[in-house]
Enzyme design. Structure first.
Site, PDB file in Angstrom:
ATOM      1  N   LYS A  76       0.871  -1.187   0.000  1.00 12.33           N
ATOM      2  CA  LYS A  76       0.000   0.000   0.000  1.00 12.33           C
ATOM      3  C   LYS A  76       0.901   1.228   0.000  1.00 12.33           C
ATOM      4  CE  LYS A  76      -3.879   1.924   2.651  1.00 12.33           C
ATOM      5  NZ  LYS A  76      -4.800   1.681   3.774  1.00 12.33           N
ATOM      6  N   SER A 151      -9.651   2.044   2.998  1.00 15.27           N
ATOM      7  CA  SER A 151      -8.771   2.791   2.151  1.00 15.27           C
ATOM      8  C   SER A 151      -7.788   1.924   1.360  1.00 15.27           C
ATOM      9  CB  SER A 151      -7.996   3.813   2.974  1.00 15.27           C
ATOM     10  OG  SER A 151      -7.216   3.163   3.923  1.00 15.27           O
ATOM     11  N   SER A 175     -10.007  -0.378   7.144  1.00 15.15           N
ATOM     12  CA  SER A 175      -9.453  -0.259   5.792  1.00 15.15           C
ATOM     13  C   SER A 175      -8.758  -1.469   5.212  1.00 15.15           C
ATOM     14  CB  SER A 175      -8.490   0.930   5.736  1.00 15.15           C
ATOM     15  OG  SER A 175      -9.224   2.118   5.931  1.00 15.15           O
TER      16      SER A 175
END
Lengths: 483, 482, 95
Positions: A76, A151, A175
């Site tokens: 990420k 997210s 997330s």
């Protein structure tokens, strides 16, 4: 090769069915070919990946055989990767090539993983749909007109589309778990302090945790085993030995006491998701578990508390983005005020600015007690609820999300409605307990997930239950059409 | 109208740790810009603080030394504001739960009285970097070497009533932190900085007046001047019908006035909240006792002991215990020669004059305590007179010999104490000054007293200062009487 | 407690966020919606409850006072927007 899980890849590499380099090449090709439909990658590090793959092959040739040696993954884009753009999907980090590696990145590299690139996300991890990225929204491979969740939307989309077998994500209010649920994946948020936050660009410091997203519990166990561990560079890191997550997978579930919070099954929950949850419960009962109703009475206060605490911490954490030492600086700043206001005003997206302002307000003189302090008190009530519940049961089970993936743009102008989707996941972050989401079936052709919650440092239990369920179900093996 | 000044001081002491409070960067002064600024000090995204054990230890030492309640569980809080020398956009400090609570410090005022000054609290925090305003084509340059250096902020109660009291307090804190070895107290380098809160009120009024804060005054002299100026300014303002505004002011030493900084400060809402990257700091009993055991003898105890053990006057005891180095030096001299009064006189007299003249601190003294002690011993055993001793002292200072003995030997300065030799010398002197001898014998008491010095002078000249003065006096008198 | 335009401007200033004229009304409305969500907290009885700042109530670990960081100025300043003679440059600050 792209259909293989991490565990299968490990066996194949050990059996020399193909090399890490060949595997990485194939996946890099898939990314080139298919990612334009998803937009899950911000940066693809092709050359470095192949170098790392060759190095892994060399290590294997010299006799090493770790399970992650040569495994292709991606991070990420809020994990600092040295010399590579680390953007947090924000314009304000344009050009920011991190000068160091996050501990998670270092640990996974040491285990021999090959990093194919950096994954798209909601800007600064603020969002549940991955629609707030400066690099454009991510699409859900199960239906590219819909959001993948957020997210860690890029992480989920890339793994769900078999562009990579697994990825790292972070979870502050859900997330990892929520996008995993919306894309038919298994994702785990560890206990707060289990995984080092050094190099993991902060959103809400007391809530953030890094964790794995993959197709199976076994893969999550593999990845978590390498990610977890005490880090002296992180004061909030806990000095506790890392369990053998792989060994834990095969524990029988006889005697497992599962709690179903009655507050979970209220009005907001899609009834078909409720059905799927109860179906999972039946399977677990067949495996030897018992179920009882429990109560988490303060659950409904979790959302307001979270939406004070997280923005408050974020408003302070994001003050360092000021155009002075790194990142985006506005053109021709007239004076210092102008430098700050325009660099930040132009550099941050709308949702980030909103949350910074909410947080600033909540901490400001005259409002601190009514907002921040109040939220921290509710936080304790929520933790107490879990402590009480875990006095009666070993595991808490429920839906991960109240609805399946919604259409792109549907909630983009109504942030509050997006906030309400976090209802099941947020409490785990407030209390710091570990949580996992696993595939539990489909509603209208869209994946839905079941969430498991456990007491502190019982990630092994979560992985165990998920793995056992995945032995008697096959939701997790389904692939989205076209990928 | 009789006015009374009310003063409280906030002193920032830079702790002399090796590394910074939250990062392992060096803290040494004077390095090239930004060469001691790590990822953490630069506020790079993703970095996290880890607390320096020595900073905690030093703060606890200070707390024990001022008899304070300690913050057994103390918490770091973020003070949020934007300034380019503050890389994270917040300063990590302590708000509601400081590491040191209420304590006190007894200070000695000019008239010798002792005043107890309350200390409200002391807390740990990180220092900011430095802004260099010299022209970089209209830009300001930022150096973050200093960012992250540990500070102990010491807040006094508004117990001080004059600029002189304030200076005495700052001096006492300065001496104390040096005594404890927690801060080098170098005000010129910014190791010790002082903010002065000043207000005035009509004498007898219980309520405090509105106060103004004078920031960053960096010498004892300026502190006194700035406070005096501010007191005058406020009195004049009120007497002219105005009101004192609560604001921050800067002292300008060139103009000897304070200036408002109102434009910069505004109403800053710092939005303090507990730093989520740091956990509460717990001070265990065993740790506190260990630190207590490491405390050196502090100035008040030393003053007492110098008086009771060595019989020194209160004033002398005060001067000699002003700094740890001074006290240690004095005691070392006393150890060698066994005479506290002589040691005191020489340290406070000849040695201090020398140091003042050369602008040296006692640690840089060209004459060591051992050397001085050895010198005093030669006075005690009559090897040399007090006057010759001064010469030997100077010679030691100039590095002309390793010990007093070596110099005495080398220059042949041994005092002549042989009575026969002195008498012979005196006989020669009197013979050479026969006329004056006659005049002396013909004069009255008063005139004789005046003339006696002449003969002493001649005797000392003849003996090149080596004749024992006491014996000279005695024998000369006898011979002159006839 | 509804926010007015002036409140939003004050908050944006505290956070050094430059808001364009056109952004202010929308931002005000959205912020008020969020605050409406948050105000639900006031109904909760939290008498006698201690705030929870860290989920796991552990205490701060201490680090030995040793210098281990070295000078990496060139590397760190390679990503800076404006640097001269080793100093970070910002528009002149008037004291």
């Amino acid at each position: 090769m792209h259909q293989l899980t991490l565990a299968e890849i490990a066996r194949a590499l050990a059996a020399k069915q193909f090399s890490a380099e060949e595997l990485s090449r194939e996946l890099l090709g898939r990314i080139r070919q298919l990612d334009p439909q998803l937009n899950s990658f911000i940066t693809v590090t092709e050359e470095q990946a192949l170098e790392q793959a060759r190095a892994a092959d060399a290590r294997r040739a010299s006799g090493e055989n770790g399970a992650l040696l040569g495994a292709p993954i991606a991070h990420k884009d809020l994990f600092c990767t040295r010399g590579v753009l680390t953007s947090c999907a924000s314009k304000i980090l344009t050009g920011f090539k991190a000068p160091y590696d996050a501990t998670v990145v270092e640990k996974l590299a040491a285990a021999g993983t090959v990093t194919l690139g950096k994954l798209n996300m909601d800007e600064f991890a603020m969002g549940s749909a991955n629609e707030s990225s400066h690099y454009g929204p991510v699409k859900n491979p199960w239906d590219t007109s819909r959001v993948p969740g957020g997210s860690s939307g890029g992480s989920a989309a890339a793994v769900a589309a078999r562009l990579i077998p697994a990825a790292t994500g972070t979870d502050t209010g859900g997330s990892i778990r929520q996008p995993a649920a919306l894309t038919n994946l298994t994702g785990l948020k560890p206990t707060y302090g289990r995984v080092s936050r050094w190099g993991m660009i902060a959103y809400a410091s007391s809530l953030d945790q890094g964790g794995p997203i993959a197709r199976t519990a076994e893969d999550c166990a593999l990845l978590l085993g390498a990610m977890a561990g005490f880090d002296p560079k992180d004061s909030t890191s806990v000095d506790q030995p890392v369990d053998d997550y792989l060994a834990a997978l095969n524990q029988p579930l006889t005697g497992l006491r599962i709690g179903l919070p009655k507050e979970y099954f209220g009005n907001g929950l899609d009834s078909r998701i409720a059905e799927r949850v109860l179906a999972v419960v039946e399977e677990l009962k067949k495996l030897g578990a018992s179920v009882k109703d429990i109560s988490l009475p303060n659950m409904k206060h979790a959302i307001p508390a979270y939406y004070v605490i997280a923005p408050a911490e974020a408003s302070s954490n994001l003050s360092r983005f000021d155009g002075v030492r790194f990142g985006y600086r506005c053109e021709n700043p007239q004076n210092l005020e102008d430098l700050y206001k325009r660099s930040r005003g132009e550099g941050f997206g709308a949702e980030v600015k909103r949350r910074i302002m909410v947080g600033t307000y909540a901490l400001s003189a005259g409002y601190y007690d009514a907002y921040y302090l109040k939220a921290q008190k509710i936080r304790r009530l929520i933790k107490n609820d879990f402590l009480a519940a875990f006095g009666e049961v070993d595991l808490i089970l429920g839906p991960t999300t109240p609805n399946p993936a919604w259409k792109l743009g549907e909630k983009a102008n109504d942030p509050v409605s997006a906030y309400l989707e976090d209802i099941y996941t947020i409490t785990a972050n407030l209390a710091g307990i570990p949580g996992l989401s696993m595939p539990a079936g489909f509603v209208d052709g869209l994946p839905v997930g079941v969430q498991l919650l456990a007491p502190y440092f019982q990630e092994g239990r979560l992985l165990n239950v998920a793995h056992q369920y995945q032995q008697v179900s096959d939701w997790h093996t389904r692939t989205p059409t076209g990928f | 109208m009789q006015w009374e000044a009310v003063i409280g001081l906030e002193i920032h002491a830079q702790l002399s740790t090796q590394s910074k409070i939250f990062s392992a960067s060096a803290t040494s002064f004077g390095a090239e810009p930004n060469t001691q600024a790590s990822l953490i000090d630069l506020g790079m995204p993703g970095t996290l603080p880890v607390l320096n054990a020595e900073a905690v230890r030093m703060a606890v030492k200070f707390g024990l030394a001022i008899n304070a309640e300690l913050g057994r569980t103390n918490v770091f809080a973020r003070k949020n504001y934007f300034y380019p020398d503050l890389p994270k956009g917040y300063q990590t400090s302590q708000m509601d739960h400081p590491i040191v609570g209420k304590g006190y410090l007894d200070i000695t005022l000019e008239d010798g009285t002792v005043k107890r000054v309350g200390i409200t609290r002391a807390h740990l925090e990180e220092d900011a970097g430095k802004s260099l305003h010299e022209d970089f084509h209209g830009m300001t340059g930022i150096d973050l070497n200093r960012a992250g250096t540990p500070l102990l902020e010491i807040v006094s109660e508004p117990d001080l009533r004059s600029a002189k009291e304030a200076v005495a307090y700052v001096k006492a804190i300065h001496a104390l932190v040096r005594y404890l070895g927690i801060c080098d107290g170098n005000m010129a380098e910014g190791s010790l900085r002082c903010d002065c809160n000043v207000s005035v009120r009509p004498r007898g009024q219980a309520e405090f007046g509105t106060r103004a804060e004078i920031k960053n005054v960096n010498s004892f002299r300026f502190i006194e001047k700035a406070i005096n100026h501010e007191i005058q300014r406020q009195i004049e303002l009120i007497e002219d019908g105005g009101k004192v505004v609560q604001e921050t002011r800067l002292y300008d030493p060139n103009k000897d006035e304070t200036r408002s900084m109102r434009g910069k400060e505004e109403a800053n809402d710092y939005r303090y909240f507990p730093c989520p990257d740091l956990l509460p700091v717990v001070l265990e009993d065993s740790f506190i006792e260990q630190v207590r055991g490491e405390l050196p003898e502090l100035p008040p105890q030393k003053r007492e002991r110098f008086q009771s053990q060595f019989g020194l006057s209160a004033y002398d005891a005060s001067v000699l215990s002003a700094s740890r180095e001074m006290a240690d030096y004095f005691e070392a001299v006393q150890q060698v020669c066994g005479d506290a009064k002589l040691a005191a006189n020489w340290v406070m007299g000849e040695l201090s004059s020398l140091l003042n003249k050369e602008g040296l601190d006692i640690e840089q003294s060209p004459v060591s305590a051992a050397q001085l002690g050895g010198l005093i011993q030669r006075i005690q055993d009559n090897t040399i007179s007090g006057k010759i001793a001064k010469m030997v002292f100077e010679a030691l200072a100039n590095g002309e010999g390793e010990t007093a003995d070596a110099i005495i030997e080398q220059k042949g300065l041994k005092q002549v104490t042989d009575t026969g030799a002195i008498e012979a010398m005196l006989d020669e002197v009197l013979a050479a000054n026969a006329a004056q001898v006659e005049q002396y014998r013909a004069s009255d008491e008063a005139k004789r007293a005046k003339m006696f010095g002449f003969f002493v002078g001649q005797a000392m000249k003849a003996s090149k200062g080596k004749a024992n003065p006491g014996q000279v006096n005695q024998l000369l008198k006898k011979k002159l009487e006839g | 407690m509804a926010l007015e335009r002036s409140d939003v401007e004050k908050i944006a200033h505290l956070a050094r966020l430059g808001l364009g004229e056109s952004e202010i009304p929308q931002t005000t409305e959205t912020l008020n919606n969020i605050l409406g969500l948050i105000d639900a907290m006031q109904a909760v009885n939290t008498d006698g409850i201690e705030p929870l700042a860290h989920p796991l109530e552990t205490t701060q670990r201490l680090r030995a006072d040793v210098v281990t960081e070295e000078n990496h100025r060139d590397e760190y300043q390679a990503i800076a927007p404006a640097v001269e003679n080793g100093l970070y440059l910002v528009p002149k600050v008037i004291e």
